[in-house]
Design a protein around this motif. Structure first.
Motif, PDB file in Angstrom:
ATOM      1  N   TYR A  93      -6.467  17.009 -37.479  1.00 49.71           N
ATOM      2  CA  TYR A  93      -6.874  15.687 -37.342  1.00 49.71           C
ATOM      3  C   TYR A  93      -6.449  14.823 -36.180  1.00 49.71           C
ATOM      4  O   TYR A  93      -5.470  15.227 -35.521  1.00 49.71           O
ATOM      5  CB  TYR A  93      -6.524  14.742 -38.600  1.00 49.71           C
ATOM      6  CG  TYR A  93      -5.319  14.805 -39.000  1.00 49.71           C
ATOM      7  CD1 TYR A  93      -4.506  13.647 -38.495  1.00 49.71           C
ATOM      8  CD2 TYR A  93      -4.383  15.714 -39.678  1.00 49.71           C
ATOM      9  CE1 TYR A  93      -3.138  13.495 -38.779  1.00 49.71           C
ATOM     10  CE2 TYR A  93      -3.122  15.747 -39.940  1.00 49.71           C
ATOM     11  CZ  TYR A  93      -2.448  14.660 -39.456  1.00 49.71           C
ATOM     12  OH  TYR A  93      -1.079  14.643 -39.826  1.00 49.71           O
ATOM     13  N   GLU A  94      -6.958  14.055 -35.849  1.00 48.84           N
ATOM     14  CA  GLU A  94      -6.603  12.998 -34.562  1.00 48.84           C
ATOM     15  C   GLU A  94      -5.575  12.076 -34.977  1.00 48.84           C
ATOM     16  O   GLU A  94      -5.825  11.355 -35.778  1.00 48.84           O
ATOM     17  CB  GLU A  94      -7.787  12.696 -33.919  1.00 48.84           C
ATOM     18  CG  GLU A  94      -7.911  11.917 -32.679  1.00 48.84           C
ATOM     19  CD  GLU A  94      -8.991  11.065 -32.082  1.00 48.84           C
ATOM     20  OE1 GLU A  94      -8.891  10.855 -30.986  1.00 48.84           O
ATOM     21  OE2 GLU A  94     -10.078  11.410 -32.590  1.00 48.84           O
ATOM     22  N   LEU A  95      -4.715  12.309 -34.176  1.00 46.13           N
ATOM     23  CA  LEU A  95      -3.488  11.127 -34.423  1.00 46.13           C
ATOM     24  C   LEU A  95      -3.676  10.174 -33.336  1.00 46.13           C
ATOM     25  O   LEU A  95      -3.368   8.838 -33.550  1.00 46.13           O
ATOM     26  CB  LEU A  95      -2.022  11.912 -34.082  1.00 46.13           C
ATOM     27  CG  LEU A  95      -1.583  12.882 -35.220  1.00 46.13           C
ATOM     28  CD1 LEU A  95      -0.072  13.288 -34.857  1.00 46.13           C
ATOM     29  CD2 LEU A  95      -1.276  11.772 -36.439  1.00 46.13           C
ATOM     30  N   ASN A  96      -4.018  10.596 -32.063  1.00 49.26           N
ATOM     31  CA  ASN A  96      -4.383   9.701 -30.980  1.00 49.26           C
ATOM     32  C   ASN A  96      -5.211  10.393 -30.120  1.00 49.26           C
ATOM     33  O   ASN A  96      -5.937  11.308 -30.627  1.00 49.26           O
ATOM     34  CB  ASN A  96      -3.047   9.488 -30.054  1.00 49.26           C
ATOM     35  CG  ASN A  96      -3.002   8.294 -29.451  1.00 49.26           C
ATOM     36  OD1 ASN A  96      -4.130   7.666 -29.071  1.00 49.26           O
ATOM     37  ND2 ASN A  96      -1.904   7.969 -28.868  1.00 49.26           N
ATOM     38  N   ASP A  97      -6.074   9.612 -29.100  1.00 50.67           N
ATOM     39  CA  ASP A  97      -7.049  10.239 -28.149  1.00 50.67           C
ATOM     40  C   ASP A  97      -6.749  11.634 -27.688  1.00 50.67           C
ATOM     41  O   ASP A  97      -7.693  12.545 -27.827  1.00 50.67           O
ATOM     42  CB  ASP A  97      -6.960   9.243 -26.919  1.00 50.67           C
ATOM     43  CG  ASP A  97      -7.673   7.797 -27.383  1.00 50.67           C
ATOM     44  OD1 ASP A  97      -7.999   7.881 -28.118  1.00 50.67           O
ATOM     45  OD2 ASP A  97      -7.323   6.988 -26.330  1.00 50.67           O
ATOM     46  N   THR A  98      -5.531  12.046 -27.514  1.00 57.01           N
ATOM     47  CA  THR A  98      -5.371  13.492 -27.270  1.00 57.01           C
ATOM     48  C   THR A  98      -4.436  14.162 -27.963  1.00 57.01           C
ATOM     49  O   THR A  98      -3.928  15.219 -27.629  1.00 57.01           O
ATOM     50  CB  THR A  98      -4.739  13.500 -25.689  1.00 57.01           C
ATOM     51  OG1 THR A  98      -3.773  12.959 -25.548  1.00 57.01           O
ATOM     52  CG2 THR A  98      -5.806  12.975 -24.645  1.00 57.01           C
ATOM     53  N   LEU A  99      -4.019  13.598 -28.963  1.00 56.32           N
ATOM     54  CA  LEU A  99      -3.102  14.320 -29.934  1.00 56.32           C
ATOM     55  C   LEU A  99      -3.485  14.723 -31.406  1.00 56.32           C
ATOM     56  O   LEU A  99      -4.163  13.849 -31.942  1.00 56.32           O
ATOM     57  CB  LEU A  99      -1.681  13.196 -30.007  1.00 56.32           C
ATOM     58  CG  LEU A  99      -0.628  13.750 -30.812  1.00 56.32           C
ATOM     59  CD1 LEU A  99      -0.010  15.023 -30.039  1.00 56.32           C
ATOM     60  CD2 LEU A  99       0.385  12.818 -30.880  1.00 56.32           C
ATOM     61  N   TYR A 100      -3.564  15.765 -31.672  1.00 53.99           N
ATOM     62  CA  TYR A 100      -4.132  16.197 -32.836  1.00 53.99           C
ATOM     63  C   TYR A 100      -2.887  16.942 -33.850  1.00 53.99           C
ATOM     64  O   TYR A 100      -2.096  17.436 -33.292  1.00 53.99           O
ATOM     65  CB  TYR A 100      -5.454  17.233 -32.768  1.00 53.99           C
ATOM     66  CG  TYR A 100      -6.627  16.630 -32.021  1.00 53.99           C
ATOM     67  CD1 TYR A 100      -7.418  16.314 -33.163  1.00 53.99           C
ATOM     68  CD2 TYR A 100      -6.553  16.449 -30.720  1.00 53.99           C
ATOM     69  CE1 TYR A 100      -8.508  15.729 -32.737  1.00 53.99           C
ATOM     70  CE2 TYR A 100      -7.778  15.786 -30.599  1.00 53.99           C
ATOM     71  CZ  TYR A 100      -8.690  15.518 -31.127  1.00 53.99           C
ATOM     72  OH  TYR A 100      -9.909  15.091 -30.832  1.00 53.99           O
ATOM     73  N   SER A 101      -2.982  17.046 -35.045  1.00 53.03           N
ATOM     74  CA  SER A 101      -2.194  17.727 -35.850  1.00 53.03           C
ATOM     75  C   SER A 101      -2.949  18.576 -37.034  1.00 53.03           C
ATOM     76  O   SER A 101      -3.898  18.075 -37.099  1.00 53.03           O
ATOM     77  CB  SER A 101      -1.128  16.720 -36.652  1.00 53.03           C
ATOM     78  OG  SER A 101      -0.266  17.055 -37.484  1.00 53.03           O
ATOM     79  N   ASP A 129     -18.746   7.743 -35.205  1.00 52.59           N
ATOM     80  CA  ASP A 129     -17.581   7.747 -36.038  1.00 52.59           C
ATOM     81  C   ASP A 129     -17.967   7.857 -37.560  1.00 52.59           C
ATOM     82  O   ASP A 129     -17.405   8.549 -38.434  1.00 52.59           O
ATOM     83  CB  ASP A 129     -16.876   6.514 -35.779  1.00 52.59           C
ATOM     84  CG  ASP A 129     -15.743   6.529 -34.556  1.00 52.59           C
ATOM     85  OD1 ASP A 129     -15.818   7.630 -34.068  1.00 52.59           O
ATOM     86  OD2 ASP A 129     -15.205   5.570 -34.174  1.00 52.59           O
TER      87      ASP A 129
END
Length: 185
Positions: free
Chosen positions: A95-103, A69
């Protein structure tokens, strides 16, 4: 019997080295009275080593998460600095919003002079790019040093767990033989 487990040597963090029993007869002066006490002491020490090993494995797992990290954060700051040097106006990134969610985000690099760093315990602070790089490099160095120490401790504990398991097995086997001889007589 407790003096048998008093550490003659310790590692740099104070973890005691396990004694090795070569001859059980030399350890047990009065077998009928000493065996159970000695076996219990050895089993307790073995459990202590296993508990320490579990704790060190958790530290190792934490460090194996923290170090990548920090390296990712340093890479992002380096990229921002490179974009600023090239006089790029903006940068598009995922960028990562959550483990499997990017925006997707568009960053105004020209006016970007600071970053926010998550310090833990629900604390986030703003740092200019140079201070952020310095802070992250310090943390990376400390975590890498800690990783080396934890790895050394784990190796030391594995050796001592093996020694205590061998000691316990020797004590148990010695007692089985003693009881067979007593039955035969």
């Amino acid at each position: 019997m407790a003096e048998l487990l008093k550490p003659k040597n310790t590692n740099p963090r104070g973890i005691p080295e396990a004694p090795f029993i070569e001859k059980v007869d030399s350890v047990l002066k009065n077998p009928d009275d000493d065996f159970d006490t000695t076996m219990n002491l050895f089993q307790q020490r073995l459990q202590q080593y296993k508990y320490m090993e579990l704790s060190k494995k958790q530290q190792l797992a934490d460090l194996q998460i923290k170090i990548p990290d920090i390296e990712k954060n340093l890479a992002v700051i380096k990229l921002i600095k490179q974009k600023k040097e090239k006089n790029d106006k903006e940068m598009i990134t995922n960028y990562e919003l959550n483990d499997t969610l990017y925006s997707k985000a568009t960053i105004d690099v020209k006016n970007l002079d600071s970053v926010y760093l998550w310090l833990g315990a629900e604390v986030m602070l703003e740092y200019n790019l140079e201070d952020a790089t310095e802070l992250l490099n310090d943390r990376l160095k400390k975590n890498q040093e800690q990783l080396k120490i934890v790895t050394e401790d784990l190796e030391f504990l594995k050796e001592n767990i093996t020694t205590m398991e061998v000691n316990t097995a020797r004590l148990y086997n010695w007692d089985v033989e003693r009881r067979k001889k007593a039955k035969a007589a």
